[in-house]
Design a protein around this motif. Structure first.
Motif, short mmCIF file in Angstrom:
data_model
loop_
_atom_site.label_atom_id
_atom_site.label_comp_id
_atom_site.label_asym_id
_atom_site.label_seq_id
_atom_site.Cartn_x
_atom_site.Cartn_y
_atom_site.Cartn_z
N ARG A 5 52.10 98.16 69.44
CA ARG A 5 51.59 97.24 68.44
C ARG A 5 52.41 97.37 67.16
N ASP B 11 52.87 95.50 63.21
CA ASP B 11 52.40 94.55 62.21
C ASP B 11 53.60 94.04 61.42
N ARG C 94 52.23 84.03 62.00
CA ARG C 94 50.88 84.25 62.55
C ARG C 94 50.72 83.53 63.88
N ALA D 95 50.34 85.56 67.39
CA ALA D 95 49.07 85.35 68.10
C ALA D 95 49.33 84.88 69.53
N ASP E 120 49.70 87.68 71.98
CA ASP E 120 48.52 88.52 72.23
C ASP E 120 47.93 88.19 73.60
N LYS F 237 49.29 92.32 63.42
CA LYS F 237 48.80 91.33 62.46
C LYS F 237 49.93 90.97 61.50
N GLU G 24 50.55 90.04 57.49
CA GLU G 24 50.04 89.99 56.12
C GLU G 24 51.14 89.42 55.24
#
Length: 179
Positions: A93, A95, A137, A141, A144, A153, A155
């Protein structure tokens, strides 16, 4: 410093977006100049600037390239992988923290003061930045699979604000990309 120019036959194309990609084990970014932070865990920080000539049409390609480029070191190994990996066992994972960084457009031509004339107009830059955040994003996504691992994620910092960045890293792993 001169912005690089690609020569496509008789047509010359400038590279209007610069990204500095840094691997991090965790990071936080002050986004309101007071007390509001966004946080990420293991992943990348993308410092970015749009030069004059940047267009919305290039954003999808930029995101695809960043997610696929094999520059992300898999923790506990010396292997590098992209966010899009050919083998699921190599996935960790990650970010993403996007940080608008206008000073990346600076040039010192004469004297000792940086000039920022090649930077895109502030309103255009803000719009491009917001759309780039949306595209990251959306594409992350789509990766996923719904398992507990997730794909990480995204940010985003605040365009036009001075922001404080705190980060930890397992070692320097920084790349410069011009798109």
């Amino acid at each position: 410093y001169q912005r690089r120019v690609r020569d496509k036959g008789n047509k010359r194309e400038t590279m209007p977006t610069r990204l500095i990609c840094m691997q991090t084990t965790k990071a936080s970014l002050l986004i309101d100049n007071e007390s509001e932070y966004v946080h990420i865990g293991n992943g990348i920080i993308l410092l970015l600037v749009f030069f004059k000539g940047a267009e919305e049409d290039n954003l999808q390609k930029i995101v695809q390239k960043v997610l696929a480029t094999r520059v992300h070191i898999i923790p506990g190994t010396t292997k590098k992988a992209g966010f899009v990996s050919s083998t699921d066992d190599a996935f960790v994972r990650r970010d993403i923290l996007l940080v608008p960084q206008a000073t990346l457009a600076g040039r010192v031509k004469k004297g000792n003061t940086p000039q920022y004339h090649d930077q895109v107009d502030k309103d255009v830059g803000r719009e491009l930045y917001e759309k780039l955040c949306e595209e990251f994003r959306k594409q992350l996504a789509a990766l996923d699979k719904g398992d507990d691992n997730g794909k990480g994620k995204v940010e985003c910092g605040t365009y036009g604000n001075r922001q404080a960045l705190n980060m930890e890293s397992a070692g320097p792993n920084t790349h410069v990309f011009d798109f």
